[in-house]
Motif scaffolding. Structure first.
Motif, short mmCIF file in Angstrom:
data_model
loop_
_atom_site.label_atom_id
_atom_site.label_comp_id
_atom_site.label_asym_id
_atom_site.label_seq_id
_atom_site.Cartn_x
_atom_site.Cartn_y
_atom_site.Cartn_z
N ARG A 3 -22.70 77.55 -36.48
CA ARG A 3 -23.56 78.11 -37.54
C ARG A 3 -25.05 78.16 -37.09
NH1 ARG A 3 -22.25 75.30 -43.10
NH2 ARG A 3 -20.27 74.21 -42.36
N GLY A 4 -25.46 78.05 -35.92
CA GLY A 4 -26.81 78.31 -35.37
C GLY A 4 -27.74 77.10 -35.32
N TYR A 5 -26.87 75.79 -35.34
CA TYR A 5 -27.87 74.59 -35.42
C TYR A 5 -27.37 73.84 -34.12
CZ TYR A 5 -28.77 74.96 -40.40
OH TYR A 5 -29.38 75.14 -41.56
N LEU A 6 -28.58 73.28 -33.53
CA LEU A 6 -28.36 72.70 -32.16
C LEU A 6 -29.06 71.19 -32.41
CD1 LEU A 6 -30.47 75.43 -29.92
CD2 LEU A 6 -27.76 75.29 -30.49
N ASN A 7 -28.37 70.25 -31.54
CA ASN A 7 -28.75 69.15 -31.25
C ASN A 7 -30.07 68.91 -30.41
OD1 ASN A 7 -27.53 68.79 -28.90
ND2 ASN A 7 -25.77 68.03 -29.73
N VAL A 8 -30.53 67.71 -30.31
CA VAL A 8 -31.49 67.64 -29.49
C VAL A 8 -31.39 68.11 -28.14
CG1 VAL A 8 -33.15 65.83 -28.46
CG2 VAL A 8 -32.41 65.80 -30.96
N GLU A 9 -30.08 67.66 -27.39
CA GLU A 9 -29.92 68.01 -26.22
C GLU A 9 -29.63 69.50 -26.02
OE1 GLU A 9 -28.44 65.58 -27.68
OE2 GLU A 9 -29.02 63.94 -27.01
N GLN A 10 -28.97 70.12 -26.92
CA GLN A 10 -28.77 71.77 -26.86
C GLN A 10 -30.09 72.22 -27.01
OE1 GLN A 10 -26.01 71.84 -29.89
NE2 GLN A 10 -24.49 72.03 -28.59
N ALA A 27 -41.39 63.88 -33.40
CA ALA A 27 -42.12 62.81 -33.92
C ALA A 27 -43.62 63.12 -34.00
CB ALA A 27 -42.20 61.95 -32.62
N GLU A 28 -44.06 64.24 -33.46
CA GLU A 28 -45.49 64.46 -33.64
C GLU A 28 -45.35 65.81 -34.85
OE1 GLU A 28 -46.76 66.08 -30.10
OE2 GLU A 28 -47.26 64.11 -29.30
N ARG A 29 -44.21 66.01 -35.35
CA ARG A 29 -43.98 66.91 -36.49
C ARG A 29 -44.68 68.34 -36.10
NH1 ARG A 29 -41.30 63.24 -37.79
NH2 ARG A 29 -41.09 62.52 -39.93
N ARG A 30 -44.25 68.77 -34.81
CA ARG A 30 -44.91 70.02 -34.42
C ARG A 30 -43.78 71.20 -34.41
NH1 ARG A 30 -46.77 68.47 -28.44
NH2 ARG A 30 -46.81 70.88 -28.55
N ILE A 31 -42.69 70.68 -34.84
CA ILE A 31 -41.49 71.80 -34.83
C ILE A 31 -40.74 71.69 -35.95
CG2 ILE A 31 -40.04 70.37 -33.22
CD1 ILE A 31 -39.11 73.00 -32.15
N ALA A 32 -40.44 72.41 -36.81
CA ALA A 32 -39.54 72.51 -37.85
C ALA A 32 -38.05 71.91 -37.44
CB ALA A 32 -39.25 73.75 -38.54
N PHE A 33 -37.30 71.02 -38.25
CA PHE A 33 -36.13 70.35 -37.97
C PHE A 33 -35.62 70.10 -39.22
CE2 PHE A 33 -39.19 66.88 -37.18
CZ PHE A 33 -38.56 66.06 -38.28
N HIS A 34 -34.10 69.73 -38.97
CA HIS A 34 -33.53 69.42 -40.37
C HIS A 34 -32.72 67.90 -39.88
CE1 HIS A 34 -33.22 73.17 -42.00
NE2 HIS A 34 -33.42 73.69 -40.91
N LYS A 35 -32.84 67.02 -40.96
CA LYS A 35 -32.19 65.76 -40.57
C LYS A 35 -30.88 65.76 -41.48
CE LYS A 35 -33.70 62.17 -39.96
NZ LYS A 35 -33.73 61.20 -38.80
N VAL A 36 -29.80 65.42 -40.71
CA VAL A 36 -28.47 65.21 -41.21
C VAL A 36 -28.07 63.71 -41.06
CG1 VAL A 36 -26.15 66.02 -41.19
CG2 VAL A 36 -28.05 67.57 -40.29
N GLY A 37 -28.22 63.06 -41.98
CA GLY A 37 -28.07 61.42 -41.86
C GLY A 37 -29.14 61.11 -40.98
N SER A 38 -28.61 60.31 -39.80
CA SER A 38 -29.76 60.03 -38.95
C SER A 38 -29.79 61.00 -37.66
CB SER A 38 -29.23 58.74 -38.31
OG SER A 38 -28.06 58.81 -37.60
#
Length: 69
Positions: A3-10, A27-38
């Motif tokens: 569905r178009g979501y990538l993990n950190v490595e991807q 960590a610097e909040r320079r990019i939008a991301f989604h938290k799914v649990g941890s």
């Protein structure tokens, strides 16, 4: 890549950069991301927006001289 979501490595592979860089911009909040649990996930659109936000236009004769050519 479901569905178009990538993990950190991807995301690092997609941007042709290191995992460490991806973790730093998260960590610097320079990019939008989604938290799914941890877990951290990225939408392709958010990665593209991050790249486009860093776009720098080339210097032209007009911009260099500060007037119309």
């Amino acid at each position: 890549m479901e569905r178009g979501y990538l993990n950190v490595e991807q995301a690092a592979e997609y941007l042709n950069t290191s995992v460490r860089f991806i973790r730093r911009i998260v960590a610097e909040r320079r990019i939008a991301f989604h938290k799914v649990g941890s877990h951290v996930r990225f939408k392709l659109e958010d990665l593209e927006a991050f790249v486009q936000a860093g776009r720098v236009e080339p210097i032209t004769r007009t911009t260099y001289l500060g007037r119309a050519a």
